[in-house]
Scaffold this motif. Structure first.
Motif, mmCIF file in Angstrom:
data_model
loop_
_atom_site.group_PDB
_atom_site.id
_atom_site.type_symbol
_atom_site.label_atom_id
_atom_site.label_comp_id
_atom_site.label_asym_id
_atom_site.label_seq_id
_atom_site.Cartn_x
_atom_site.Cartn_y
_atom_site.Cartn_z
ATOM 1 N N ALA A 1 3.566 7.824 4.741
ATOM 2 C CA ALA A 1 3.449 6.389 5.004
ATOM 3 C C ALA A 1 4.684 5.643 4.514
ATOM 4 O O ALA A 1 5.176 4.719 5.182
ATOM 5 C CB ALA A 1 2.194 5.837 4.331
ATOM 6 N N ILE A 2 5.203 6.042 3.357
ATOM 7 C CA ILE A 2 6.411 5.401 2.817
ATOM 8 C C ILE A 2 7.602 5.680 3.732
ATOM 9 O O ILE A 2 8.396 4.776 4.043
ATOM 10 C CB ILE A 2 6.688 5.895 1.382
ATOM 11 N N GLU A 3 7.737 6.925 4.173
ATOM 12 C CA GLU A 3 8.815 7.253 5.116
ATOM 13 C C GLU A 3 8.672 6.455 6.410
ATOM 14 O O GLU A 3 9.656 5.924 6.941
ATOM 15 C CB GLU A 3 8.805 8.748 5.431
ATOM 16 N N ASP A 4 7.442 6.385 6.932
ATOM 17 C CA ASP A 4 7.195 5.586 8.140
ATOM 18 C C ASP A 4 7.731 4.170 7.977
ATOM 19 O O ASP A 4 8.374 3.612 8.878
ATOM 20 C CB ASP A 4 5.689 5.477 8.408
ATOM 21 N N ALA A 5 7.424 3.573 6.832
ATOM 22 C CA ALA A 5 7.788 2.173 6.598
ATOM 23 C C ALA A 5 9.289 1.961 6.687
ATOM 24 O O ALA A 5 9.762 0.979 7.288
ATOM 25 C CB ALA A 5 7.268 1.738 5.230
ATOM 26 N N ILE B 1 -0.743 1.335 0.235
ATOM 27 C CA ILE B 1 0.617 1.781 -0.074
ATOM 28 C C ILE B 1 1.521 1.663 1.154
ATOM 29 O O ILE B 1 2.641 1.149 1.080
ATOM 30 C CB ILE B 1 0.587 3.216 -0.615
ATOM 31 N N GLY B 2 1.034 2.119 2.317
ATOM 32 C CA GLY B 2 1.852 2.046 3.520
ATOM 33 C C GLY B 2 2.160 0.624 3.937
ATOM 34 O O GLY B 2 3.299 0.301 4.296
ATOM 35 N N GLY B 3 1.168 -0.240 3.903
ATOM 36 C CA GLY B 3 1.381 -1.622 4.305
ATOM 37 C C GLY B 3 2.335 -2.360 3.391
ATOM 38 O O GLY B 3 3.205 -3.119 3.845
ATOM 39 N N LEU B 4 2.192 -2.154 2.097
ATOM 40 C CA LEU B 4 3.074 -2.822 1.135
ATOM 41 C C LEU B 4 4.508 -2.303 1.242
ATOM 42 O O LEU B 4 5.465 -3.083 1.151
ATOM 43 C CB LEU B 4 2.531 -2.636 -0.278
ATOM 44 N N CYS B 5 4.665 -0.991 1.442
ATOM 45 C CA CYS B 5 6.013 -0.441 1.616
ATOM 46 C C CYS B 5 6.640 -0.966 2.909
ATOM 47 O O CYS B 5 7.848 -1.229 2.954
ATOM 48 C CB CYS B 5 5.974 1.080 1.627
ATOM 49 N N THR B 6 5.833 -1.140 3.941
ATOM 50 C CA THR B 6 6.336 -1.706 5.191
ATOM 51 C C THR B 6 6.840 -3.125 4.968
ATOM 52 O O THR B 6 7.927 -3.497 5.430
ATOM 53 C CB THR B 6 5.235 -1.702 6.260
#
Length: 387
Positions: free
Chosen positions: A307-311, A16-21
Motif C-alpha cells: 500500500a505504501i509503494e502504491d501511494a 496506512i495506505g490512505g494516509l501515505c497516499t
C-alpha cells in the motif's frame, strides 16, 4: 476543477495506505481530503512488519526515521519447530547490510499516529463519512456520501480496505477466498512473554498451526497464532485465550507465556482471507489502492508495504494532468508486482500450515538446507525493491 487552483484528490479510507497516499500527493503539491467511515481514527490490529522495501518507501515520504525511533529493528529472526528446536535463522543482518536498512516492527496504531501527524497540516481528515458514489465528468469527479455530503475533486482514490465500497461500486462484488486458517493476535510485554529473542522474534511451526512473536519496542511484543480451521469457526472473545492455551499446550515456552500474559479481552481473531485478482483497478477518475485493489494474505508481511509503494507510484503518475491516463500508468506500474506477491503469499501459507507429518519433515529439511545467499536471492525481488 478551477484551472487556477491546485489539483485536489479525495482519498476514501484513513488507514496506512490512505494516509501515505495523502502524504505522497502533498509532496506533489496536491490538496487532499480524506474521508473515513469509522466514527474515529483508530487503527485496528497489533503489530506490522515493515521490511526494507517498506522502510525505504517511508524514507521517501520523510517519516522513515520517526518510524525507526518508535518501532523495533528486526535483528534476529528464527524459524523453530513447535517445541522450540531451531530449524533455521534468517539472515536479517546480511539483508540489512545489503539493503541499507533493517526491517522494523511497529504497532499499527503508532504508525497511524505518525502518518496523521505528518499529513494534518495541509490535509483534512473527516470521519463518520460513508462513501456511496462518484459521479464523473470531463472536468472532475464528485464524491457522494451517505449523510448527503458531496465534494468535487480531480480524482478519487479508494483506499478503504478489504471491504472496499469503492471497489464494489466500480467492479461489483468479488468473492472472499478463505485461506483455510484463522489468526488470533495480541500484545504483551517482553518480560511477561519470557522472550529470549532480543530485537526480533521467531515463528514456531507445528502441524496445522504456527505461532509468531516479534519485539515491538518499548518492552512490548506482538504475537500471532494461525490455526487451520473451517471458515467461520472463530472463537468468541471470552474463549479465545483458553482456546489458544489448548491449541498450544506444551509448545515452546515463550508461546504459552505470551498467550497467558495477554489481556484476554484484547485478543483479536480473524478469518484469513483474500479476493480474486482484478484485471484493472481504475475507471476514469477513480482508482483503488492497497487492500482495496489487491488484498493479500499476511504470510509475507507485505500488505502494508505494498500500500505504501502504491501511494508513492500513484502520486508520481498523477504528475500527468490527464487523470485517466495517469491512473492507467499507475496500474501498469504496480499490478504485476502486487499480483506476484498475492500469489507468493498464498503459496507460503500452504507451506507453513501443513498438517501431514511427512510433508512437514520435508519442509523443515528444506528450510534448514537453505543458505543465506539462496534465501536472500529468493526474496530479493520483494524486499530489495527500489522505487
Amino acid at each position: 476543477m478551477d484551472a487556477g487552483t491546485s489539483r485536489k484528490a479525495i482519498v476514501i479510507g484513513a488507514g496506512i495506505g490512505g494516509l501515505c497516499t495523502a502524504l505522497s500527493l502533498q509532496q506533489q503539491g496536491w490538496r487532499v481530503a480524506i474521508y473515513d467511515k469509522a466514527t474515529s481514527l483508530r487503527e485496528a490490529g497489533a503489530g506490522i512488519v515493515l521490511a526494507a522495501n517498506a522502510m525505504k518507501a517511508l524514507d521517501l515520504l520523510g517519516i522513515g526515521e520517526t518510524v525507526r525511533n518508535v518501532g523495533a529493528p528486526v535483528i534476529q529472526a528464527d524459524i523453530r519447530k513447535w517445541d522450540g528446536t531451531i530449524i533455521t535463522s534468517l539472515p536479517a543482518a546480511k539483508q540489512a547490510a545489503l539493503y541499507g536498512t533493517q526491517s522494523y516492527v511497529i504497532h499499527r496504531a503508532d504508525l497511524q499516529a505518525i502518518l496523521v501527524q505528518a499529513v494534518t497540516d495541509t490535509t483534512t481528515i473527516q470521519t463518520n463519512k460513508q462513501w456511496i458514489d462518484g459521479t464523473q465528468s470531463e472536468q472532475g469527479v464528485k464524491a457522494v456520501f451517505q449523510d448527503g455530503t458531496q465534494e468535487y475533486a480531480d480524482v478519487i482514490i479508494g483506499s478503504d480496505g478489504f471491504h472496499s465500497a469503492v471497489r464494489e461500486r466500480l467492479f461489483g462484488q468479488s468473492p472472499v477466498r478463505y485461506s483455510g486458517y484463522i489468526a488470533l493476535r495480541g500484545v504483551c510485554t517482553q518480560e511477561e512473554a519470557r522472550n529470549t529473542t532480543q530485537g526480533g522474534g521467531f515463528e514456531a511451526l507445528g502441524p496445522g498451526k504456527r505461532f509468531g512473536l516479534s519485539s515491538l519496542g518499548n518492552g512490548r511484543v506482538f504475537w500471532f497464532a494461525a490455526i487451520n480451521a473451517p471458515q467461520g469457526k472463530l472463537p468468541p472473545v471470552k474463549e479465545r485465550q483458553s482456546e489458544l492455551l489448548r491449541q498450544f499446550h506444551g509448545w515452546y515456552n515463550p508461546v504459552v507465556s505470551a498467550i497467558e500474559a495477554t489481556e484476554a479481552s484484547t485478543i483479536l481473531a480473524h478469518n484469513i482471507v483474500d479476493r480474486p485478482l482484478l484485471s484493472k483497478w481504475s475507471s476514469g477518475r477513480v482508482t483503488l489502492l492497497g487492500d482495496a485493489a489487491h488484498p493479500m494474505l499476511p504470510n509475507l508481511g507485505q500488505g502494508g508495504a505494498q500500500a505504501i509503494e502504491d501511494a508513492i507510484v500513484l502520486a508520481r503518475c498523477l504528475r500527468n494532468p490527464d487523470i485517466p491516463a495517469a491512473l492507467s500508468a499507475y496500474e501498469n506500474a504496480r499490478m504485476a508486482r502486487t499480483n506476484r506477491i498475492v500469489r507468493m503469499s498464498r503459496s507460503m501459507g500452504r507451506m507453513v500450515q501443513l498438517e501431514n507429518p511427512f510433508l512437514i519433515y520435508c519442509r523443515n529439511k528444506l528450510l534448514a538446507s537453505l543458505s543465506d545467499a539462496r534465501y536472500i536471492s529468493r526474496f530479493d525481488p520483494i524486499i530489495g525493491y527500489e522505487l
